[in-house]
Each structure stands twice: as C-alpha cells, then as structure tokens.
Write an enzyme that holds these catalytic residues in place. Sequence first.
Site, PDB file in Angstrom:
ATOM      1  N   ASP A 101      -6.243  14.562 -24.632  1.00 37.98           N
ATOM      2  CA  ASP A 101      -6.189  13.137 -24.318  1.00 37.98           C
ATOM      3  C   ASP A 101      -5.442  12.474 -25.479  1.00 37.98           C
ATOM      4  OD1 ASP A 101      -6.649  10.442 -24.097  1.00 37.98           O
ATOM      5  OD2 ASP A 101      -8.761  10.616 -23.553  1.00 37.98           O
ATOM      6  N   LYS A 105      -1.528   1.565 -25.148  1.00 38.95           N
ATOM      7  CA  LYS A 105      -1.877   1.527 -26.582  1.00 38.95           C
ATOM      8  C   LYS A 105      -0.582   1.570 -27.393  1.00 38.95           C
ATOM      9  CE  LYS A 105      -6.536   3.312 -25.889  1.00 38.95           C
ATOM     10  NZ  LYS A 105      -6.757   4.051 -24.643  1.00 38.95           N
ATOM     11  N   TYR A 134       0.852  -1.192   0.000  1.00 38.92           N
ATOM     12  CA  TYR A 134       0.000   0.000   0.000  1.00 38.92           C
ATOM     13  C   TYR A 134       0.881   1.234   0.000  1.00 38.92           C
ATOM     14  CZ  TYR A 134      -4.995  -0.748   0.343  1.00 38.92           C
ATOM     15  OH  TYR A 134      -6.298  -0.985   0.047  1.00 38.92           O
ATOM     16  N   GLU A 186      -0.526   4.871  -0.479  1.00 38.72           N
ATOM     17  CA  GLU A 186      -1.263   6.118  -0.728  1.00 38.72           C
ATOM     18  C   GLU A 186      -0.365   7.313  -0.496  1.00 38.72           C
ATOM     19  OE1 GLU A 186      -2.924   3.655   0.984  1.00 38.72           O
ATOM     20  OE2 GLU A 186      -5.097   3.905   0.727  1.00 38.72           O
ATOM     21  N   THR A 190      -3.388   6.897 -21.809  1.00 40.54           N
ATOM     22  CA  THR A 190      -3.238   5.554 -21.265  1.00 40.54           C
ATOM     23  C   THR A 190      -1.818   5.120 -21.607  1.00 40.54           C
ATOM     24  OG1 THR A 190      -4.178   4.682 -23.301  1.00 40.54           O
ATOM     25  CG2 THR A 190      -5.642   4.841 -21.410  1.00 40.54           C
ATOM     26  N   ARG A 227      -1.588  -1.949 -18.885  1.00 36.14           N
ATOM     27  CA  ARG A 227      -2.904  -1.302 -18.881  1.00 36.14           C
ATOM     28  C   ARG A 227      -2.933  -0.268 -17.747  1.00 36.14           C
ATOM     29  NH1 ARG A 227      -6.973  -2.314 -21.749  1.00 36.14           N
ATOM     30  NH2 ARG A 227      -5.650  -3.759 -22.876  1.00 36.14           N
TER      31      ARG A 227
END
Length: 435
Positions: free
Chosen positions: A214, A243, A54, A56, A240, A249
């Site tokens: 984008d 691609k 974890y 954060e 992203t 991903r």
Amino acid sequence: MLNYDEIKKVDPEIYEAIMNEVERQYHNLELIASENIVSEAVMEAAGSVLTNKYAEGYPYRYSRKTGELKYRLYGRYYGGCEYIDDVERLAIERAKEIFGAEHANVQPHSGSQANMAAYFTVVKPGDTILSLELTHGGHLTHGHPLSFSGNLFNIVAYGVNKDTKQFNYDEIREKAQECKPKMILTGASAYPRTIDFAKFKEIANEVGATLIVDMAHIAGLIAAGLHPNPVPYADIVTTTTHKTLRGPRGGMILCKEKYAQELDKWVFPGVQGGPLEHIIAAKAVAFKEALKDDFKEYQKQIVRNAAALAKALMKRGLNLVSDGTDTHLMLIDLGSEEDGGPSGKKMEGSLDLAGITANKNTVPFDTRPPFVASGIRLGTPAVTTRGMKEQDMDKIAEFIKKVYDNYDNEEKLAEIKKEVQEFTAKFPIFDYLRK
Ligand code: DSN
C-alpha cells in the site's frame, strides 16, 4: 475558471460552508501528511458532466500481445460510454506509464476499497496476513479489528525495532517464518523511513506468501523516483491518488498481468458498483501532471522541506521517531504521561488554536490509547504546493515549538495564530475563489 455563483444562488448554506473552508485552507498552515492542494484542472475534471454517467464495467482494452483492441471482461452495462471509455483508458495508460505497471484499475473510490479488492484477489476469509501494526505506522485496513480486514482475516502484526524505531528485516522475516502468512502487506500511514520492497519480496518468497504494498503515502515520491518503486516486486500495489500524488480523493490498484482479470472482478462487481468517472477524469489529469518534469521538482522540494523541518524541530529540542525522515512525513514523539507535557490529542488541539493543522498519532510502543496518542504527525506536501521552501520550514518549526511551550495558554496561542496567518498570506492560494 471555477466559481461557485450557482451554489450561492441555489444553496446558500452549502455555499457558506464551502467559502469558510476556502478561507480555512487559505489561512491555516496545512501539515497533515496525507493532504494536498490539487490544481484547478483537477478540480474542473472532478466537477465535470461526467458525474452524470453510469458506467459499470470496464473500457475496451488493447491486447498486450497483438496490440489489437479487444473487449475486456464484461464491457459496460450501459450504453453511451464511448467518451467515458476514452477517459478511463487515458487514466489507466498514464498510471501504468508513471509506475511501470503491467495493469491498472483506476476505479476504487478510496484506498480502503482498493485494499479490500486487492486482498480478496489473493486471500480468503480466515487466511493469515502479516501486516504492519497500526500503532507502529500501519493503517486501519491493514488489519485493525474494527476494519473489514481485522474482521475477516487472521492478522499477525509486525512492528518496528524497539531501539531504531525502523524496520528490522530479520525480525520481520522471523515473524513471517513463525506465522507462515498467505499474504504479506507493507506500506504505512506513519512510517517516516524508506521501505525496502526488495527485502519484503525476498521474505514473501521464502515463506510462499504474496506481497501487497500500500504505497498511498509515498506514491508521488515513487512517481518522481525519490523512493524505491514497489511495482517490480509486489504482486499487487494499492494507493490513494490524493496524497503526495496530488490528485482527486480516490484510490487505484496496480498489479501484474496475471492478477488483472481477478482483480478487476473484485473491484467491480466484487466491492463496488458504478465508477465515479468524473473522479477518474480528475485522476487522469493528475497523472498527466505527474508525468511532467516540474512534478519531479515538486516532489524533490517536498523531501527537502521534510528534511529541513525535521532538522529544525530537533534543533529546538523536539524528539522525532527514528530521529528524522527520508520521506514527506515525520512524527514528533511527545513522550509518555509521566514525562509531563501535552498528549497528541492536546497538542493537536493547541496547534489548531494557533492555525496549524496536524493530526495526533500513536508512536511505536505508545502507552496512551490511539484516540489520545503520544505523537503528532507532520508532512510537507501541502505547504510545498503553496511554494514554501527550506527557510520557511525553520519558521514553521519555530511556530510549532512556540505552541509546544504554550500548549495550555489560549491567549498566547491566539497571538501565534496571528503570526501564522501573516505567514500563510505570503503564499496565497485560491485567489480566483476568494471574494
Ligand atoms: N487517513 C489517511 C492518512 O491520514 O494517512 C490514511 O488513509
């Protein structure tokens, strides 16, 4: 070297599904414009022990002014993040280097979450956003009523010109002057032509809007200098990483320093919780690969292959939106219902039966609903990763034309599938995984 021996023992059903997918990816001709095949190194990072942690918050950060190490925002909310910090810092620095950005946030789990955090950084619910219409190549998160974007903001859409099926910047300027948006959004999921980001910035400045780009589809091309880079022009750029960029991903945001603090707050705690550090490590590995010369050569081949495929399809009488492509993707316009022939949905199914994977897509001014659509979107990133070149695109165009001519003939489609599988076997992938 990856193997799935443990999954085989612990969970044979999931093992079987994974191996079936390995075989599908091996045998099929992958033409979905937004998909790719990542390196083994990227997969190793994504499958690493970092999934246990974890983290954060954000890593330490070097001051741009003094070069000294300083604490960023809230630091981390958990102990034991010293190595995680190394991973995330490397991903951030490499992302900034690739795109020449002042600031990078590598935590977005996806493009949609990257977009959400980016919008909230500059607009509030109810504000007007001018963005590209979905049926003209936009994206759900660019304002579709079923997405958070269409729900929370007042969306005004621009489209492509009726004759050229390309952006007409005077028409877009006119729309901007009419609706006076707080934010202009460009970038696309199905626009095959070069986007003039400098022009978009000019329009945004004229109407006092911020500009968000984008660049998800074309990020790899931009990294290789084959498409203009939006980073110098846009206030915020989202993407992203899976691609054309050929990473895991996930999502990422780049921005000017003046938005950094607010943007980081919107990613965490605004939109997301704990970052996926194993995926961030895989992003870092992919970014390292993207900084190498052979990645540039790979991107050039994607574009050469797309041009060759577009030409070969048109030579065989298939219509392409805007009569071609400047990028990695193209759209076959199958015509309207009155023209006869298959819809996008039908053609997608027929291609599938022939071992060719692509997706139905609306074309500009489509008269069919999006779930049926009148187009097929094709892209060359994955087939280029497999090593296919221009002459192979001619073969692919021949397969697609045969499917088009026999779209309702299952026997013939099964024959084509055999030919497709003989063809893909010449470009093997995952030899280390196939038993
Ligand atoms: N689903 C992606 C695409 O195929 O373009 C966009 O997010």
